[in-house]
Design a protein around this motif. Structure first.
Motif, PDB file in Angstrom:
ATOM      1  N   UNK A   1       6.815  -2.733  -6.842  1.00 52.96           N
ATOM      2  CA  UNK A   1       7.186  -1.615  -7.037  1.00 52.96           C
ATOM      3  C   UNK A   1       8.805  -2.082  -7.921  1.00 52.96           C
ATOM      4  N   UNK A   2       9.661  -2.532  -7.492  1.00 52.95           N
ATOM      5  CA  UNK A   2      10.233  -3.312  -9.000  1.00 52.95           C
ATOM      6  C   UNK A   2       9.795  -2.913 -10.080  1.00 52.95           C
ATOM      7  N   UNK A   3       9.215  -3.466 -10.331  1.00 56.69           N
ATOM      8  CA  UNK A   3       8.707  -3.565 -11.797  1.00 56.69           C
ATOM      9  C   UNK A   3       8.721  -2.630 -12.171  1.00 56.69           C
ATOM     10  N   UNK A   4       8.367  -1.405 -11.823  1.00 54.64           N
ATOM     11  CA  UNK A   4       8.380  -0.015 -11.628  1.00 54.64           C
ATOM     12  C   UNK A   4       9.658   0.313 -11.738  1.00 54.64           C
ATOM     13  N   UNK A   5      10.614   0.123 -11.832  1.00 54.23           N
ATOM     14  CA  UNK A   5      11.878   0.617 -11.351  1.00 54.23           C
ATOM     15  C   UNK A   5      12.126   1.673  -9.664  1.00 54.23           C
ATOM     16  N   UNK A   6      10.734   1.227  -8.519  1.00 51.46           N
ATOM     17  CA  UNK A   6      11.094   1.199  -7.641  1.00 51.46           C
ATOM     18  C   UNK A   6      11.583   0.711  -6.041  1.00 51.46           C
ATOM     19  N   UNK A   7      11.615   1.684  -5.811  1.00 52.59           N
ATOM     20  CA  UNK A   7      12.213   1.035  -4.111  1.00 52.59           C
ATOM     21  C   UNK A   7      10.630   1.239  -3.036  1.00 52.59           C
TER      22      UNK A   7
ATOM     23  N   UNK B   1      11.173   2.804  -0.161  1.00 56.64           N
ATOM     24  CA  UNK B   1      11.362   3.798   0.282  1.00 56.64           C
ATOM     25  C   UNK B   1      10.635   4.756  -0.987  1.00 56.64           C
ATOM     26  N   UNK B   2      10.380   4.889  -1.497  1.00 52.55           N
ATOM     27  CA  UNK B   2       9.205   5.559  -2.259  1.00 52.55           C
ATOM     28  C   UNK B   2       7.786   5.511  -1.327  1.00 52.55           C
TER      29      UNK B   2
ATOM     30  N   UNK C   1       2.953  -3.288   8.864  1.00 53.07           N
ATOM     31  CA  UNK C   1       1.382  -2.820   8.706  1.00 53.07           C
ATOM     32  C   UNK C   1       1.400  -0.709   8.540  1.00 53.07           C
ATOM     33  N   UNK C   2       2.568  -0.175   8.537  1.00 48.47           N
ATOM     34  CA  UNK C   2       2.358   1.368   8.213  1.00 48.47           C
ATOM     35  C   UNK C   2       2.911   0.775   6.777  1.00 48.47           C
ATOM     36  N   UNK C   3       3.782   0.534   6.369  1.00 46.37           N
ATOM     37  CA  UNK C   3       3.861   0.721   4.625  1.00 46.37           C
ATOM     38  C   UNK C   3       2.492   0.108   4.155  1.00 46.37           C
ATOM     39  N   UNK C   4       2.197  -1.384   4.729  1.00 45.11           N
ATOM     40  CA  UNK C   4       0.696  -1.853   3.742  1.00 45.11           C
ATOM     41  C   UNK C   4      -0.224  -1.112   3.917  1.00 45.11           C
ATOM     42  N   UNK C   5      -0.731   0.200   4.409  1.00 48.14           N
ATOM     43  CA  UNK C   5      -1.853   0.530   4.833  1.00 48.14           C
ATOM     44  C   UNK C   5      -1.813   2.645   4.852  1.00 48.14           C
ATOM     45  N   UNK C   6      -0.812   2.902   5.870  1.00 47.78           N
ATOM     46  CA  UNK C   6      -0.322   4.503   5.246  1.00 47.78           C
ATOM     47  C   UNK C   6       0.676   3.818   4.185  1.00 47.78           C
TER      48      UNK C   6
END
Length: 254
Positions: free
Chosen positions: A89-95, A97-98, A169-174
């Motif tokens: 995400x950081x590589x694309x300028x995102x966080x 939180x996206x 796990x929520x960040x990874x899967x959902x």
């Protein structure tokens, strides 16, 4: 009689009798396919190892007992993929939180999502627990006794692991996997379906109960889609795991 004015077409706008629907924004993946393989690698290895060993009894780190060793192993399995996702995400300028989406602007927002998480816990008890029982969850209780915390230091590390599971796990899967699968298939429904299957397979320790885990993941995917945020699911996940560990510690039973 006044002169009837004929409408003149606006330059660049078609005068067709039916309105042209706006194009639906295309979902874009946040990382290439090989990155997703890297993210899933530690989860797959951990699932296979735990399924073979009925947990992580051989994850004995120097100077630590099997429970603390297994907790720290799970923490590594959860946070390494999150680190990889953050880097992408950081590589694309995102966080991050996206993927999480939504935010708490005050106590009211927090308690609203907490209420949704607790309500979802009730749904899990009514739907998932009976399904797990049909699939042989009772037979796992002996093995789960080796995972439950028995000392205060073990409980502290377990709680850190439980809270981490709610976030990671929520960040990874959902979050991440739902986005990736939805982008590749062009279907949000397929994204939710596939992330649920991946979540179930990531819990090899549960054997056939993985089916119930998969159903739970589908419901969590629907919750995230409806709420347009991972926050309620994160709270549910964390509360469920925390309660499980605390009850096991107090009663001495998994």
């Amino acid at each position: 009689m006044g002169q009837v004015m004929t409408p003149q077409p606006v330059r660049g706008v078609s005068m067709s009798s039916s309105a042209v629907p706006a194009a639906v924004p295309r979902i874009e993946p946040v990382a290439p396919w090989w990155h997703t393989l890297l993210v899933m690698a530690p989860i797959a290895v951990g699932s296979i190892a735990s399924g073979h060993q009925h947990g992580y009894p051989n994850a004995n780190l120097p100077g630590m007992g099997p429970r603390l060793s297994s907790y720290l192993t799970v923490l590594a399995i959860e946070w390494v993929p999150v680190l990889l996702i953050w880097l992408a995400l950081r590589e694309r300028g995102l966080s991050l939180g996206t993927l999480v989406s939504g935010r708490w602007r005050g106590p009211r927002d927090f308690f609203r999502d907490l209420g949704l998480g607790v309500a979802f816990l009730g749904i899990a008890v009514v739907v998932i627990d009976p399904l797990g029982a049909l699939l042989g969850a009772k037979a796992l209780e002996g093995s789960l006794a080796h995972v439950a915390p028995r000392t205060v230091p073990e409980l502290v590390v377990y709680l850190v692991m439980a809270l981490s599971a709610g976030f990671c796990e929520e960040l990874i899967f959902r979050g991440y996997l739902t986005r990736q699968f939805s982008a590749w298939t062009g279907s949000v429904a397929a994204g939710i379906l596939l992330q649920g299957i991946a979540f179930g397979l990531g819990h090899g320790y549960y054997r056939w109960v993985m089916v119930a885990v998969t159903v739970l993941a589908w419901l969590l995917g629907l919750l995230a889609r409806w709420r347009k945020s991972l926050l309620p699911g994160m709270l549910f996940h964390a509360v469920q795991d925390v309660l499980g560990g605390v009850v096991a510690f107090v009663t001495g039973h998994p």
